[in-house]
Design a protein around this motif. Structure first.
Motif, PDB file in Angstrom:
ATOM      1  N   SER A 241       0.822  -1.215   0.000  1.00 19.26           N
ATOM      2  CA  SER A 241       0.000   0.000   0.000  1.00 19.26           C
ATOM      3  C   SER A 241       0.854   1.262   0.000  1.00 19.26           C
ATOM      4  CB  SER A 241      -0.936   0.012   1.215  1.00 19.26           C
ATOM      5  OG  SER A 241      -0.251   0.420   2.404  1.00 19.26           O
ATOM      6  N   LEU A 242       2.143   1.139   0.302  1.00 19.55           N
ATOM      7  CA  LEU A 242       3.039   2.297   0.335  1.00 19.55           C
ATOM      8  C   LEU A 242       3.610   2.642  -1.038  1.00 19.55           C
ATOM      9  CD1 LEU A 242       5.032   1.401   3.573  1.00 19.55           C
ATOM     10  CD2 LEU A 242       3.405   3.272   3.320  1.00 19.55           C
ATOM     11  N   ARG A 243       3.285   1.887  -2.063  1.00 17.47           N
ATOM     12  CA  ARG A 243       3.896   2.140  -3.370  1.00 17.47           C
ATOM     13  C   ARG A 243       3.559   3.520  -3.901  1.00 17.47           C
ATOM     14  NH1 ARG A 243       2.656  -3.956  -5.299  1.00 17.47           N
ATOM     15  NH2 ARG A 243       4.578  -4.902  -4.512  1.00 17.47           N
ATOM     16  N   ARG A 244       2.402   4.046  -3.531  1.00 22.56           N
ATOM     17  CA  ARG A 244       2.082   5.386  -4.039  1.00 22.56           C
ATOM     18  C   ARG A 244       2.963   6.457  -3.401  1.00 22.56           C
ATOM     19  NH1 ARG A 244      -1.315   8.985  -1.305  1.00 22.56           N
ATOM     20  NH2 ARG A 244      -2.336   8.239   0.590  1.00 22.56           N
ATOM     21  N   PHE A 245       3.644   6.099  -2.304  1.00 19.12           N
ATOM     22  CA  PHE A 245       4.607   7.019  -1.691  1.00 19.12           C
ATOM     23  C   PHE A 245       6.025   6.745  -2.197  1.00 19.12           C
ATOM     24  CE2 PHE A 245       1.125   6.633   1.361  1.00 19.12           C
ATOM     25  CZ  PHE A 245       0.854   7.960   1.649  1.00 19.12           C
ATOM     26  N   GLY A 246       6.151   5.802  -3.103  1.00 14.28           N
ATOM     27  CA  GLY A 246       7.466   5.461  -3.625  1.00 14.28           C
ATOM     28  C   GLY A 246       8.277   4.581  -2.709  1.00 14.28           C
ATOM     29  N   ALA A 247       7.609   3.870  -1.816  1.00 12.32           N
ATOM     30  CA  ALA A 247       8.337   3.024  -0.862  1.00 12.32           C
ATOM     31  C   ALA A 247       7.514   1.799  -0.524  1.00 12.32           C
ATOM     32  CB  ALA A 247       8.642   3.803   0.408  1.00 12.32           C
ATOM     33  N   ALA A 248       8.184   0.658  -0.459  1.00 10.17           N
ATOM     34  CA  ALA A 248       7.553  -0.581   0.007  1.00 10.17           C
ATOM     35  C   ALA A 248       8.656  -1.435   0.621  1.00 10.17           C
ATOM     36  CB  ALA A 248       6.871  -1.323  -1.134  1.00 10.17           C
ATOM     37  N   PRO A 249       8.401  -2.068   1.761  1.00  7.67           N
ATOM     38  CA  PRO A 249       9.470  -2.799   2.449  1.00  7.67           C
ATOM     39  C   PRO A 249       9.811  -4.109   1.747  1.00  7.67           C
ATOM     40  CG  PRO A 249       7.394  -3.173   3.571  1.00  7.67           C
ATOM     41  CD  PRO A 249       7.114  -2.173   2.467  1.00  7.67           C
ATOM     42  N   GLY A 250      11.076  -4.461   1.807  1.00  5.10           N
ATOM     43  CA  GLY A 250      11.510  -5.759   1.320  1.00  5.10           C
ATOM     44  C   GLY A 250      11.500  -6.790   2.429  1.00  5.10           C
ATOM     45  N   GLY A 251      11.907  -7.990   2.093  1.00  5.69           N
ATOM     46  CA  GLY A 251      11.876  -9.083   3.058  1.00  5.69           C
ATOM     47  C   GLY A 251      12.734  -8.832   4.282  1.00  5.69           C
ATOM     48  N   ARG A 252      13.908  -8.220   4.083  1.00  2.66           N
ATOM     49  CA  ARG A 252      14.791  -7.973   5.225  1.00  2.66           C
ATOM     50  C   ARG A 252      14.195  -6.939   6.181  1.00  2.66           C
ATOM     51  NH1 ARG A 252      20.988  -7.752   2.774  1.00  2.66           N
ATOM     52  NH2 ARG A 252      21.065  -9.941   2.098  1.00  2.66           N
ATOM     53  N   GLU A 253      13.559  -5.917   5.608  1.00  5.01           N
ATOM     54  CA  GLU A 253      12.931  -4.900   6.468  1.00  5.01           C
ATOM     55  C   GLU A 253      11.786  -5.502   7.271  1.00  5.01           C
ATOM     56  OE1 GLU A 253      12.608  -0.795   4.429  1.00  5.01           O
ATOM     57  OE2 GLU A 253      12.748  -2.249   2.800  1.00  5.01           O
ATOM     58  N   VAL A 254      11.001  -6.359   6.632  1.00  5.11           N
ATOM     59  CA  VAL A 254       9.893  -7.015   7.332  1.00  5.11           C
ATOM     60  C   VAL A 254      10.429  -7.917   8.438  1.00  5.11           C
ATOM     61  CG1 VAL A 254       8.051  -8.724   7.078  1.00  5.11           C
ATOM     62  CG2 VAL A 254       8.269  -6.844   5.421  1.00  5.11           C
ATOM     63  N   GLU A 255      11.469  -8.663   8.137  1.00  5.55           N
ATOM     64  CA  GLU A 255      12.062  -9.547   9.144  1.00  5.55           C
ATOM     65  C   GLU A 255      12.582  -8.746  10.338  1.00  5.55           C
ATOM     66  OE1 GLU A 255      15.504 -13.042   9.528  1.00  5.55           O
ATOM     67  OE2 GLU A 255      15.389 -11.779   7.737  1.00  5.55           O
ATOM     68  N   ALA A 256      13.238  -7.624  10.051  1.00  5.38           N
ATOM     69  CA  ALA A 256      13.768  -6.803  11.142  1.00  5.38           C
ATOM     70  C   ALA A 256      12.648  -6.239  12.001  1.00  5.38           C
ATOM     71  CB  ALA A 256      14.613  -5.669  10.560  1.00  5.38           C
ATOM     72  N   LEU A 257      11.567  -5.797  11.369  1.00  7.21           N
ATOM     73  CA  LEU A 257      10.441  -5.260  12.129  1.00  7.21           C
ATOM     74  C   LEU A 257       9.816  -6.329  13.010  1.00  7.21           C
ATOM     75  CD1 LEU A 257       8.306  -3.223  12.938  1.00  7.21           C
ATOM     76  CD2 LEU A 257       7.135  -3.677  10.773  1.00  7.21           C
ATOM     77  N   LEU A 258       9.591  -7.516  12.457  1.00 10.53           N
ATOM     78  CA  LEU A 258       8.967  -8.583  13.244  1.00 10.53           C
ATOM     79  C   LEU A 258       9.880  -9.015  14.387  1.00 10.53           C
ATOM     80  CD1 LEU A 258       7.283 -10.698  10.431  1.00 10.53           C
ATOM     81  CD2 LEU A 258       6.210  -9.107  12.032  1.00 10.53           C
TER      82      LEU A 258
END
Length: 450
Positions: A335-352
């Motif tokens: 859903s963040l693509r309209r802001f020019g940003a979307a998390p990758g797998g590493r970012e998701v892993e770090a957040l979790l």
């Protein structure tokens, strides 16, 4: 065994050497644990990198417990950072003065009007601004707002700001920067608008014009989990330090601060110690609200139904961990693509990994409070963005259905696109039915298999 209180005289020399020098240049409204673990730490680090008069005068809104504890400790306190690897303790001395805003209104005005004050920061919670979430204006039905507008001693943060700015203008002192650090979209524009509205409704058009010209209200995004300090936390600090600290705070090591680069009269070297100064806050704001807070809310409303007490307890269960990962990778992240940003797998892993920190108890019932105010930015707005591009917010709908079940099906104001969307209504009906029939655990387990 009782221990002596933390104080400058009793502080071990290696810890005392870490404390910065410098007078007061920042006034902070909202003397809570988050400020002490977050902005106070970054300000201390900035003062060590680039010395200057950036000490903090911190104002509790009403209660004097923390103020009294700090005053008895020469305004020193400890911050314990915990993660799976262990814990680290530091002593913070960037707070130099403290007061209670409502009880010491004149002293607060003097601090705000002081010629050395160049920055005001706020952590007064989303509800502390006494504004209507839809219109962004001051709430006419709030008795404290009415009392402030009538000219009494200021009871609200906005009234306190205006009183200090009025005195500042009368004395011919330069402008300053006001930074909201509360979890609200466009928080700087919100606070600036409320201050100007307050001045206009008091008939102080001259002050409105002065604020417009001399005061800056940059928006900011903050991120750190800082749970309430427990008696056990206080005992651990006393054991480690050999001194009693009644103002101790505990938090995760992750500490992020993004601020629009728009300052009226200088600032500490926050950018040298990890803070990000940006031209456009929008993508950072959307990412924080949707990824971090959206995941918090989803885990809270579904986890409470399944008997979980904290984010770590929920993510310790495989069905919740898989659900959260897919929510981030397939819905709130895209859903963040309209802001020019979307998390990758590493970012998701770090957040979790952050949210699953076993040494930080981030309670789900605390996250779930005031949900109707929080859910639009965290989950409903991303649902709208997904529907616009033809994607189905199925996992978001499951989180919203968890909220409805968990809080007894209260009214939830929906954005117009969701009210008009047949797809959204179908997905919500399906999510409610699945939880009704199968329960949360079985529903999440099925999502993981699919």
């Amino acid at each position: 065994m009782s221990r002596p209180r933390l104080s400058a005289a009793r502080l071990p020399a290696p810890l005392a050497a870490d404390l910065p020098d410098g007078g007061v240049g920042i006034v902070h409204l909202g003397l809570g644990a988050f400020h002490r673990a977050h902005q106070a730490v970054l300000t201390q680090e900035a003062m060590r990198v680039e010395p200057g008069p950036w000490g903090i005068c911190a104002a509790a809104q009403r209660g004097g417990r923390v103020r009294d504890a700090l005053a008895e400790q020469d305004h020193l306190f400890t911050v314990t950072e915990r993660d799976a690897a262990g814990e680290r303790l530091r002593v913070v001395g960037s707070v130099r003065e403290s007061l209670v805003a409502v009880a010491e209104a004149d002293r607060l005005e003097e601090a705000l009007a002081g010629p050395g004050t160049r920055v005001v920061t706020l952590t007064v919670t989303e509800a502390g601004y006494r504004h209507d979430a839809v219109t962004g204006r001051l709430r006419d039905d709030d008795p404290d707002v009415a009392a402030d507008l009538a000219g009494g001693p200021p009871l609200t943060p906005v009234g306190q700001l205006v009183a200090g700015l009025r005195r500042r203008r009368e004395r011919g002192h330069p402008g300053l920067t006001v930074i909201s650090c509360d979890n609200l979209p466009d928080n700087g524009r919100l606070v600036g608008g409320l201050v100007r509205e307050f001045c206009d409704r008091r008939g102080e058009t001259g002050l409105t014009d002065w604020v417009e010209e001399h005061v800056r209200f940059p928006s900011s995004v903050v991120d750190q989990v800082v749970p309430a300090t427990t008696d056990r936390d206080l005992a651990r600090v006393a054991e480690a330090l050999g001194l009693e600290d009644r103002a101790a705070v505990v938090g995760e090591p992750h500490r992020r601060w993004v601020v629009e680069d728009d300052f009226a009269a200088g600032r500490p070297a926050w950018d040298a110690v990890g803070a990000e100064l940006v031209a456009d806050i929008a993508p950072h704001q959307a990412a924080k609200l949707r990824l971090v807070n959206g995941t918090h809310s989803a885990l809270a409303h579904l986890g409470l139904l399944a008997g979980c007490g904290s984010t770590a307890a929920a993510l310790d269960r495989p069905e919740f961990a898989r659900y959260a990962e897919r929510l981030l990778l397939t819905e709130t992240g895209p859903s963040l693509r309209r802001f020019g940003a979307a998390p990758g797998g590493r970012e998701v892993e770090a957040l979790l990994n952050r949210l699953a920190n076993p040494r930080i108890t981030h309670r789900l019932d605390q996250i779930a409070r005031d949900a109707p105010r929080k859910l639009p930015q965290r989950l409903l707005d991303p649902a709208v963005d997904l529907l616009v591009v033809g994607a189905e917010p199925r996992l978001i709908c499951l989180a919203v259905a968890g909220f409805l079940h968990q809080q007894g099906f209260p009214a939830l104001p929906l954005p117009l696109p969701l009210r008009q969307s047949r797809v959204f209504r179908r997905l919500m009906a399906d999510a409610v039915r699945r939880i009704d029939q199968d329960g949360v655990t079985a529903t999440l387990s099925r999502i993981g298999r699919n």
